[in-house]
Design a protein around this motif. Structure first.
Motif, short mmCIF file in Angstrom:
data_model
loop_
_atom_site.label_atom_id
_atom_site.label_comp_id
_atom_site.label_asym_id
_atom_site.label_seq_id
_atom_site.Cartn_x
_atom_site.Cartn_y
_atom_site.Cartn_z
N UNK A 48 24.11 76.67 80.78
CA UNK A 48 25.57 76.87 80.80
C UNK A 48 25.87 78.34 81.07
N UNK A 49 26.74 78.57 82.05
CA UNK A 49 27.12 79.93 82.44
C UNK A 49 28.61 80.12 82.21
N UNK A 50 28.98 81.24 81.57
CA UNK A 50 30.39 81.58 81.39
C UNK A 50 30.73 82.78 82.27
N UNK A 51 31.75 82.63 83.09
CA UNK A 51 32.22 83.73 83.94
C UNK A 51 33.42 84.38 83.26
N UNK A 52 33.22 85.60 82.77
CA UNK A 52 34.30 86.30 82.05
C UNK A 52 34.87 87.39 82.96
N UNK A 53 36.04 87.15 83.51
CA UNK A 53 36.64 88.11 84.43
C UNK A 53 37.89 88.72 83.80
N UNK A 54 37.75 90.01 83.43
CA UNK A 54 38.83 90.76 82.80
C UNK A 54 39.59 91.58 83.84
N UNK A 55 39.17 91.48 85.09
CA UNK A 55 39.77 92.26 86.17
C UNK A 55 39.83 91.36 87.39
N UNK A 56 40.77 91.60 88.30
CA UNK A 56 40.92 90.68 89.43
C UNK A 56 39.70 90.71 90.35
N UNK A 57 39.46 89.58 90.99
CA UNK A 57 38.32 89.44 91.90
C UNK A 57 38.56 88.22 92.76
#
Ligand code: CP
Length: 311
Positions: A48-57
């Motif tokens: 299981x992979x969590x993608x944590x994006x706190x900034x735009x992409x």
């Protein structure tokens, strides 16, 4: 069986040429997978992979998610704007809560330098840096190096010019570490206000003359000029910047020879690069994006420690 394992990918500083080569070679195998009618392998089934994006992409977020799905991983996505961070939760509590749901790998993009390192010291999951402030963006540099290697066949002795805002660029920093490790000659070009002071101590030449840099290089990697920098007084104006450092067809014609043209995106067309260069002969900008998925598959695969064949 994988020859090389690593627990986290936080940056390219200090990463050996053996590890970089293993990632690039694995990415080549995954690129073949991506060209199949059904571009999917079971390598990360049960991970299981969590993608944590706190900034735009755009590119990095989609590329990681695609890479994870192509590897048959279970994927959860987190964006700061719709999370309990709005209610005052810290990044560490957020990550620990996500980890308590049995997440194996955390991919993080954050505006604060060092945030992936902070998490890697405090959670059990493997951590991959998807860009931390102006510090590093290791998977971007790996996909850039893969693109150069595919175009030229060999990296040793090549000459790469990195053009633009070096001081604020995580892409530049990771490229410099990775390219130097792989035996590539690196020169940088930009206004002195956007060149970090320590750069010459790294054995990197600096030029403020775009055509001199172009004449020297085999590859030019054009960086995004961060539009917010105009308000900091670091460049006189976008027009001035474009006049001195914007890459145009005229510049390339004047120096002659074939150059490989790269840009990590997002591009400011007509500022750091003209459209007829970005879309013209020599441009590998969209190949970079394709290679990004393969490189991220390779990093996820190697970091997971799975030993089954990629085939
Ligand atoms: N190259 C890159 O990091 O692009 P994004 O900001 O769209 O992810």
């Amino acid at each position: 069986m994988n020859k090389i394992r690593f627990n986290h990918l936080l940056g390219l500083e200090g990463l050996s040429s053996e590890v970089i080569t293993e990632i690039l070679d694995s990415a080549e195998a995954f690129l073949k997978v991506l060209s199949r009618p059904i571009p999917r392998v079971p390598s990360l089934r049960g991970v299981t992979v969590a993608n944590l994006f706190f900034e735009s992409s755009t590119r990095t977020r989609i590329s990681f998610e695609l890479a994870e799905k192509r590897l048959s991983a279970d994927v959860v996505n987190f964006t700061a704007s719709s999370s309990s961070m709005n209610k005052g939760e810290t990044i560490l509590d957020t990550a620990r809560n996500i980890e308590a749901m049995k997440v194996d790998v955390v991919v993080i993009r954050h505006f604060a330098q060092g945030s992936p390192h902070f998490l890697a010291d405090r959670v059990n999951a493997a951590v991959i840096n998807a860009g931390d402030g102006s510090h590093e963006h290791p998977t971007q540099a790996l996909l850039d190096i893969m693109t150069i290697r595919r175009k030229t066949g060999d990296l040793k002795g090549l000459k790469v010019l990195i053009l633009g805002d070096i001081a604020h660029s995580r892409v530049a920093r990771s490229n410099i570490y990775g390219l130097l490790t792989m035996g590539v000659n690196v020169k940088i070009c930009g206004p002195s206000t956007l060149i970090p002071r320590e750069i010459e101590s790294m054995g990197i030449e600096v030029t403020h003359d775009l055509e001199e840099g172009l004449d020297w290089c085999d590859v030019v990697n054009v960086l995004r000029i961060q539009l917010e920098r105009q308000n900091e007084g670091l460049i006189p104006s976008l027009r001035e910047y474009q006049r001195s450092f914007g890459l145009t067809r005229n510049h390339l014609e004047r120096v002659g020879g074939e150059k490989i043209i790269m840009h990590p995106g997002p591009m400011n067309r007509g500022v750091e690069i003209d459209s007829d260069v970005a879309d013209g002969p020599g441009s590998v900008i969209l190949s970079q994006v394709t290679h990004g998925v393969a490189v991220r598959m390779a990093v996820l695969y190697l970091i997971s420690g799975r030993e089954q064949s990629i085939e």
